[in-house]
Scaffold this motif. Structure first.
Motif, PDB file in Angstrom:
ATOM      1  N   ASP A  61       0.831  -1.204   0.000  1.00 18.31           N
ATOM      2  CA  ASP A  61       0.000   0.000   0.000  1.00 18.31           C
ATOM      3  C   ASP A  61       0.865   1.254   0.000  1.00 18.31           C
ATOM      4  N   GLU A  64       2.415   1.799  -3.427  1.00 20.94           N
ATOM      5  CA  GLU A  64       1.463   2.363  -4.392  1.00 20.94           C
ATOM      6  C   GLU A  64       1.244   3.851  -4.131  1.00 20.94           C
ATOM      7  N   ALA A  65       1.185   4.233  -2.867  1.00 23.36           N
ATOM      8  CA  ALA A  65       1.012   5.655  -2.537  1.00 23.36           C
ATOM      9  C   ALA A  65       2.214   6.461  -3.015  1.00 23.36           C
ATOM     10  N   LYS A  67       4.224   5.631  -5.513  1.00 21.39           N
ATOM     11  CA  LYS A  67       4.161   5.677  -6.975  1.00 21.39           C
ATOM     12  C   LYS A  67       3.195   6.758  -7.443  1.00 21.39           C
ATOM     13  N   SER A  68       2.060   6.863  -6.762  1.00 24.92           N
ATOM     14  CA  SER A  68       1.071   7.878  -7.113  1.00 24.92           C
ATOM     15  C   SER A  68       1.637   9.279  -6.902  1.00 24.92           C
ATOM     16  N   GLU A  69       2.337   9.456  -5.798  1.00 24.52           N
ATOM     17  CA  GLU A  69       2.939  10.765  -5.509  1.00 24.52           C
ATOM     18  C   GLU A  69       4.008  11.109  -6.545  1.00 24.52           C
ATOM     19  N   SER A  71       4.104  10.085  -9.640  1.00 24.90           N
ATOM     20  CA  SER A  71       3.394  10.422 -10.877  1.00 24.90           C
ATOM     21  C   SER A  71       2.869  11.854 -10.833  1.00 24.90           C
ATOM     22  N   SER A  72       2.305  12.230  -9.685  1.00 24.74           N
ATOM     23  CA  SER A  72       1.792  13.594  -9.528  1.00 24.74           C
ATOM     24  C   SER A  72       2.919  14.617  -9.640  1.00 24.74           C
ATOM     25  N   SER A  75       4.015  15.038 -13.199  1.00 24.36           N
ATOM     26  CA  SER A  75       3.051  15.865 -13.921  1.00 24.36           C
ATOM     27  C   SER A  75       3.284  17.346 -13.616  1.00 24.36           C
TER      28      SER A  75
END
Length: 114
Positions: A61, A64-65, A67-69, A71-72, A75
């Motif tokens: 978990d 994944e958090a 990885k999301s950060e 990606s953000s 961007s």
């Protein structure tokens, strides 16, 4: 010579006692493991396995958090680079400081002549 003989004997006795203590420790752990029956070992290992599964899930978990950060943030970096390019392009259309100072000097000279 006598001192050497006495030192050797003392050394042998201390080494023997340490070796015996090590054997006793091994015997204790073997005795304890013999006390554990197979169902007890199974329950213990199963509980440990569940604990490790939970830790793995928590790590997944968290991964994944992160990885999301990432990606953000990537961007945001892309947006900032686009903004930087636009601003640099806009900046290049403005005259330079030296050019403006030169024009001011010319205007002052013209006003001084009139």
């Amino acid at each position: 010579m006598r001192k050497l003989l006495i030192a050797t004997i003392i050394l042998n006795i201390s080494i023997s006692s340490l070796a015996f203590a090590g054997i006793c420790d091994n015997t204790k752990s073997e005795a304890e493991s013999k006390k554990e029956t197979l169902p007890m070992k199974y329950k213990k290992l199963k509980a440990e396995n569940e604990k490790l599964k939970e830790e793995l899930k928590n790590c997944s978990d968290e991964k994944e958090a992160i990885k999301s950060e990432i990606s953000s943030l990537e961007s945001n970096i892309d947006e900032l680079e686009t903004t930087k390019t636009e601003l640099e392009s806009k900046l290049s259309t403005y005259p330079s400081k030296e050019n403006l100072l030169y024009k001011i000097q010319q205007l002052k000279e013209e006003l001084g002549r009139k």
